[in-house]
Design a protein around this motif. Structure first.
Motif, short mmCIF file in Angstrom:
data_model
loop_
_atom_site.label_atom_id
_atom_site.label_comp_id
_atom_site.label_asym_id
_atom_site.label_seq_id
_atom_site.Cartn_x
_atom_site.Cartn_y
_atom_site.Cartn_z
N VAL A 1 55.07 29.70 67.59
CA VAL A 1 55.30 29.94 66.16
C VAL A 1 56.20 28.84 65.60
O VAL A 1 56.04 28.41 64.45
N THR A 2 57.12 28.34 66.42
CA THR A 2 58.02 27.27 65.96
C THR A 2 57.24 26.02 65.61
O THR A 2 57.50 25.38 64.58
N MET A 3 56.25 25.67 66.43
CA MET A 3 55.45 24.48 66.14
C MET A 3 54.68 24.64 64.84
O MET A 3 54.63 23.71 64.01
N VAL A 4 54.09 25.81 64.64
CA VAL A 4 53.35 26.06 63.40
C VAL A 4 54.28 25.96 62.20
O VAL A 4 53.94 25.36 61.17
N THR A 5 55.47 26.52 62.33
CA THR A 5 56.46 26.45 61.25
C THR A 5 56.83 25.01 60.95
O THR A 5 56.93 24.60 59.78
N GLU A 6 57.04 24.22 61.99
CA GLU A 6 57.39 22.81 61.80
C GLU A 6 56.30 22.08 61.02
O GLU A 6 56.59 21.33 60.07
N LEU A 7 55.05 22.29 61.39
CA LEU A 7 53.94 21.60 60.74
C LEU A 7 53.76 22.06 59.30
O LEU A 7 53.47 21.25 58.41
N LEU A 8 53.96 23.35 59.04
CA LEU A 8 53.83 23.85 57.67
C LEU A 8 54.93 23.30 56.76
O LEU A 8 54.67 22.94 55.61
N PHE A 9 56.14 23.24 57.27
CA PHE A 9 57.22 22.65 56.47
C PHE A 9 57.00 21.15 56.28
O PHE A 9 57.36 20.59 55.23
N LEU B 1 55.63 16.83 52.53
CA LEU B 1 54.70 15.76 52.18
C LEU B 1 54.06 16.00 50.82
O LEU B 1 53.84 15.05 50.05
N THR B 2 53.78 17.25 50.50
CA THR B 2 53.18 17.57 49.20
C THR B 2 54.12 17.19 48.06
O THR B 2 53.70 16.59 47.06
N LEU B 3 55.40 17.54 48.20
CA LEU B 3 56.38 17.18 47.17
C LEU B 3 56.46 15.67 46.99
O LEU B 3 56.44 15.15 45.86
N VAL C 1 53.33 14.14 45.29
CA VAL C 1 53.31 14.32 43.83
C VAL C 1 54.25 13.33 43.16
O VAL C 1 53.90 12.66 42.18
N VAL C 2 55.47 13.20 43.70
CA VAL C 2 56.43 12.27 43.12
C VAL C 2 55.94 10.83 43.26
O VAL C 2 56.09 10.02 42.34
N GLY C 3 55.35 10.51 44.41
CA GLY C 3 54.84 9.16 44.63
C GLY C 3 53.75 8.79 43.64
O GLY C 3 53.74 7.68 43.09
N ILE C 4 52.82 9.71 43.41
CA ILE C 4 51.75 9.45 42.44
C ILE C 4 52.33 9.26 41.04
O ILE C 4 51.94 8.33 40.31
N ALA C 5 53.26 10.12 40.68
CA ALA C 5 53.89 9.99 39.35
C ALA C 5 54.59 8.65 39.21
O ALA C 5 54.52 8.00 38.16
N ASP C 6 55.25 8.20 40.28
CA ASP C 6 55.96 6.93 40.23
C ASP C 6 54.98 5.77 40.13
O ASP C 6 55.21 4.81 39.38
N ASP C 7 53.88 5.84 40.87
CA ASP C 7 52.89 4.75 40.84
C ASP C 7 52.15 4.68 39.52
O ASP C 7 51.71 3.61 39.10
N THR D 1 53.51 6.21 46.80
CA THR D 1 52.82 7.35 47.39
C THR D 1 52.62 7.14 48.89
O THR D 1 52.87 8.04 49.70
N GLY D 2 52.18 5.95 49.25
CA GLY D 2 51.93 5.66 50.67
C GLY D 2 53.19 5.49 51.47
O GLY D 2 53.33 6.04 52.58
N SER D 3 54.16 4.73 50.94
CA SER D 3 55.38 4.46 51.71
C SER D 3 56.21 5.71 51.91
O SER D 3 56.80 5.92 52.98
N LEU D 4 56.28 6.60 50.92
CA LEU D 4 57.01 7.86 51.07
C LEU D 4 56.34 8.77 52.09
O LEU D 4 57.01 9.43 52.89
N THR D 5 55.01 8.78 52.08
CA THR D 5 54.27 9.58 53.06
C THR D 5 54.55 9.09 54.47
O THR D 5 54.86 9.89 55.38
N LEU D 6 54.44 7.80 54.69
CA LEU D 6 54.67 7.24 56.03
C LEU D 6 56.11 7.45 56.48
O LEU D 6 56.36 7.83 57.63
N GLY D 7 57.07 7.18 55.58
CA GLY D 7 58.47 7.33 55.94
C GLY D 7 58.83 8.75 56.32
O GLY D 7 59.56 8.99 57.28
N TYR D 8 58.28 9.72 55.58
CA TYR D 8 58.59 11.12 55.86
C TYR D 8 57.99 11.56 57.20
O TYR D 8 58.65 12.27 57.97
N ILE D 9 56.77 11.15 57.47
CA ILE D 9 56.14 11.50 58.75
C ILE D 9 56.89 10.86 59.91
O ILE D 9 57.12 11.50 60.95
N LEU D 10 57.29 9.62 59.76
CA LEU D 10 58.05 8.95 60.82
C LEU D 10 59.40 9.63 61.04
O LEU D 10 59.84 9.78 62.18
#
Length: 370
Positions: free
Chosen positions: A84-92, A97-99, A102-108, A234-243
């Motif tokens: 359940v912990t792994m599922v919770t981690e992935l959902l968060f 990433l969704t937040l 959205v901010v990345g697209i608005a900025d671009d 949009t891309g750099s924020l996505t990559l940075g957050y996943i890393l």
């Protein structure tokens, strides 16, 4: 072995989806004139579409979810770590990433003030501790082992915001952020395979897969023919957050082996793949603070700007910075797994980085005085 086949299939699927979607993003960008306009701070001399990163999150989410569901249907779950912990981690992770998406697209598309972006990054970073992920051990780095929760949670949030911005700020010449991210994700993916954490390995290689077609268009695309694209925020924020997610996940101590007996610091190992963007951000921020300048406003003092000032072409700068990053990473990985003191290894990395930058400054000064 079946898990490896699924990871390879997911990797190929991400490449194919990226290869299909990115040309359509280019067409939309050109028709709607959604360009990154050149200015005094930027390298490019003509307007370039900047929505390449729009493809990252949807492809990563779709491919990862599809192949995870496929693993369940084929009976390859649960993993030893699938809880359940792994599922919770992935959902968060998806929520954060969704937040940022959205901010990345608005900025671009129309620009977003850095304070608002920073605020959203802090909220997204807070999702990691909510999922139970936080830095709880330094493994002997600076003589520190276990750290209390009230220190680990804010440190984790700071680390997530730091890494996210490091990737965002290093994205200054063609292919630099994407290539550094590809190498980091590949190494982290191999580590997760070694630890049999198949879900995280699959996610890492899906990210590499979507970056390959983007890198092709970004570095080798012809701007005159409308075949070149940038990843944008949009891309750099996505990559940075996943890393940042991978770094924190790998660094968190969850085992039963005493930390004094663990060979090498997982925190230092995971950071070794991001030494160049991380140390560059620290250097730039310290320089701005020393000169009394705003810490978060863009300028031309990053490592790639130094190489351009030394007379390197963007392609030469890309290759040289990659070699620097690979050398620092290889040195760190080899020495910590050879039993070297973690603090000593980190200090050597910082000293080498500082020495190189001082040398670059001398070269630039001599070149300007000619």
């Amino acid at each position: 072995m079946a898990n490896m086949y699924l990871i390879i299939a997911a990797f190929i699927t991400a490449i194919v989806l990226g290869r299909i979607i990115i040309p359509n993003i280019l067409i939309i960008s050109l028709r709607k004139r959604l360009f990154d306009a050149p200015d005094a701070r930027k390298i490019h001399k003509r307007p370039i579409p900047r929505l390449g990163g729009v493809t990252f999150f949807p492809v990563i989410l779709c491919t990862t979810c599809f192949f995870t569901a496929l693993r369940i249907l084929l009976g390859y779950l649960p993993d030893p770590q699938f809880t359940v912990t792994m599922v919770t981690e992935l959902l968060f992770l998806i929520a954060g990433l969704t937040l940022l998406y959205v901010v990345g697209i608005a900025d671009d598309l129309m620009g977003v003030r850095y304070r608002k972006k920073f605020f959203v990054q802090i909220i997204s970073a807070a999702f990691f501790p909510l999922a139970g992920l936080y830095i709880n051990n330094f493994y002997g780095l600076f003589g520190i082992y276990e750290i209390p929760t009230f220190v680990g949670i804010p440190l984790t949030m700071l680390l997530a915001v730091f890494i996210t911005n490091a990737i965002n700020l290093i994205d200054g010449i063609d292919g630099l952020a994407s290539s550094l991210s590809m190498v980091a994700l590949t190494i982290l993916g191999v580590i997760f395979i070694h630890n049999q954490q198949w879900i995280y390995a699959l996610l890492a290689f899906v990210c590499v897969g979507i970056l390959i077609p983007f890198f092709s268009y970004n570095v080798f695309g012809n701007a005159d023919r409308g075949r070149k694209i940038f990843m944008g925020d949009t891309g750099s924020l996505t990559l940075g957050y996943i890393l940042s997610f991978f770094v924190i996940k790998y660094s968190m101590y969850t085992g039963s082996i005493p930390t004094e007996e663990i060979l090498g610091s997982p925190l230092l190992v995971s950071f070794s793949v991001l030494l160049v963007p991380s140390l560059d951000v620290v250097r730039v921020v310290l320089r701005r603070a020393r000169n009394g300048k705003a810490l978060f406003l863009p300028d031309k003092t990053h490592i790639h700007h130094k190489f351009l000032d030394m007379g390197f072409s963007p392609r030469q700068a890309l290759i040289t910075i990659q070699l620097m990053s690979a050398s620092l990473c290889a040195f760190t990985l080899v020495t910590v797994h050879s039993g070297w003191n973690n603090t000593l290894v980190f200090v050597i990395d910082v000293v080498v980085w500082t020495g190189l930058n001082l040398w670059f400054d001398v070269v630039i000064k001599n070149r300007m005085n000619k």
